[in-house]
Design an enzyme around this catalytic site. Structure first.
Site, PDB file in Angstrom:
ATOM      1  N   GLN A 145       0.955  -1.203   0.058  1.00 32.54           N
ATOM      2  CA  GLN A 145      -0.050  -0.066  -0.129  1.00 32.54           C
ATOM      3  C   GLN A 145       0.829   1.410  -0.008  1.00 32.54           C
ATOM      4  O   GLN A 145       1.897   1.277   0.579  1.00 32.54           O
ATOM      5  CB  GLN A 145      -0.916  -0.048   1.214  1.00 32.54           C
ATOM      6  CG  GLN A 145      -2.083  -1.187   1.296  1.00 32.54           C
ATOM      7  CD  GLN A 145      -3.292  -0.873   0.563  1.00 32.54           C
ATOM      8  OE1 GLN A 145      -3.509   0.141   0.123  1.00 32.54           O
ATOM      9  NE2 GLN A 145      -3.738  -2.278   0.110  1.00 32.54           N
ATOM     10  N   ASP A 278      -6.812 -11.569  -3.276  1.00 31.96           N
ATOM     11  CA  ASP A 278      -5.886 -10.438  -3.206  1.00 31.96           C
ATOM     12  C   ASP A 278      -5.454 -10.260  -4.670  1.00 31.96           C
ATOM     13  O   ASP A 278      -3.998  -9.857  -4.801  1.00 31.96           O
ATOM     14  CB  ASP A 278      -5.071 -10.328  -2.249  1.00 31.96           C
ATOM     15  CG  ASP A 278      -4.484  -9.235  -1.821  1.00 31.96           C
ATOM     16  OD1 ASP A 278      -5.032  -7.951  -2.450  1.00 31.96           O
ATOM     17  OD2 ASP A 278      -3.469  -8.882  -1.067  1.00 31.96           O
TER      18      ASP A 278
END
Length: 385
Positions: A145, A278
């Site tokens: 992230q 994911d």
């Protein structure tokens, strides 16, 4: 009326497998009969002889960023349609388009685009909402992230996201490592958003307080979170211990050792673990260089990793593989169905996830090796091998 008859199938019900037929009318399961059919249907009914193949509930992926070169963060309907068309070939019938930590402007744009396609009939799987993964994370466990967009949560900003389209954001991942987090969680629950702990350095007691406030999910459990220590159970420990937590797992045999998945299933039971992918844009494509949001990623040996520090960057997993991995661990086909479909359907209040009269006609048809042979979404055949 639009009718579909699936004949001569091994139908995987909640507790047993029967051989017989499934009648679908206008996208809903109308009848399940335990017999081998040789009857001739009316001309209005589309009939498919499955010759003993398995019919399981369509897979539900609540955490997927992209596939086949497209990412939800591309912010286009074409990208979301590409993801939908790819995952349906792997048996997924419903999914949450998943965002990444990014700027407010970019996130609002992605939400608007996803809102246009929410619950619409597409060429593939149905997008039933959005999973916002970030931006309210802890930099220490940022994973793949982008830390430059990480910030503390505020109700004002979250309201902007939720106001894009009421009922669009179904799941929000955040780190409950501050006092403000508790109020944020309560606010999200009041607005019917399921709250998940992820990318978090929170201590065990912090997570337990968050659970009392309404947190009920853990994002890719063990990955991107404080792990278990015998003196500090951490985020992962709280996820395993609390019966109120539905724990995601990326079962690609890379993010988590299979025996840790077994530990999760033993600790939580097969009704509290949710397989996710994911998956990122490189899923379904050759090895090489790709992007995850603004970050550079390379894919090699079925692993997606950041070029900057070699951290895992999402996955190239598909849910049919996760399904097979659960069975390879020695669990039953019923257990595999629960963790790839039923549990997510129950958690998000979806009328799917099991084969019962009155449920959505979302099916993955599997051959004897549990490979996807056909996928049916809302009674329509969207993929056939």
């Amino acid at each position: 009326m639009k009718e579909l008859l699936l004949k001569n199938a091994k139908i995987v019900l909640k507790d047993r497998i029967i051989e017989g037929d499934i009648l679908v009318v206008d996208g809903i399961i109308k009848d399940i009969s335990e017999k081998k059919s040789n009857e001739v249907c009316s001309s209005e009914t589309k009939s498919i002889n499955l010759d003993g193949k398995y019919v399981v509930p369509g897979f539900i992926d609540i955490h997927i960023h992209g596939s086949n070169g497209a990412d939800a963060m591309d912010g286009t309907t074409d990208a979301l349609r590409t993801i939908s068309s790819y995952v349906v070939t792997k048996g997924t019938t419903k999914f949450l388009a998943t965002t990444l930590t990014s700027s407010k402007e970019e996130l609002i744009n992605v939400l608007k685009i996803a809102g246009e396609l929410q619950n619409k009939e597409l060429d593939g799987a149905t997008i039933f909402g959005v999973h916002m993964e970030g931006p309210y994370f802890d930099i220490e466990y940022k994973g793949a992230q982008n830390e430059k967009y990480m910030k503390p949560a505020t109700e004002k900003e979250i309201k902007e996201y939720l106001d894009v389209k009421p009922g669009l954001v179904k799941l929000m991942s955040l780190s409950p490592h501050t006092e403000q987090s508790i109020e944020t969680i309560k606010f999200l629950r009041e607005n019917n958003v399921i709250v998940s702990v992820g990318h978090s350095a929170a201590k065990f007691n912090d997570v337990m307080k968050a659970i009392d406030a309404g947190l009920s999910h853990s994002t890719h459990t063990f990955n991107g979170m404080r792990g278990i220590n015998h003196r500090e159970p951490g985020v992962a420990g709280a996820a395993l211990i609390s019966d109120k937590i539905n724990a995601e797992v990326i079962f690609d045999k890379i993010h988590i050792h299979p025996e840790i998945v077994r530990l999760m299933l033993k600790a939580k039971g097969t009704d509290k673990v949710v397989c996710i992918t994911d998956a990122m844009a490189a899923t379904g494509l050759p090895e090489g260089d790709y992007k995850l949001g603004e970050l550079d990623v390379y894919v090699k040996d079925n692993q997606a990793r950041l070029k900057s520090n070699d951290s895992l960057a999402g996955s190239v997993l598909t849910l049919d593989k996760a399904f097979r991995h659960v069975m390879e661990l020695g669990y039953s086909i019923h257990d595999a169905v629960r963790v790839t479909s039923t549990n997510a359907a129950i958690e998000f209040g979806i009328n799917a996830g099991s084969i019962e009269v009155g449920k959505d006609a979302d099916f993955a048809i599997l051959d004897e090796n549990y490979n996807v042979d056909m996928t049916v979404v809302n009674g329509n055949v969207k993929f056939q091998r």
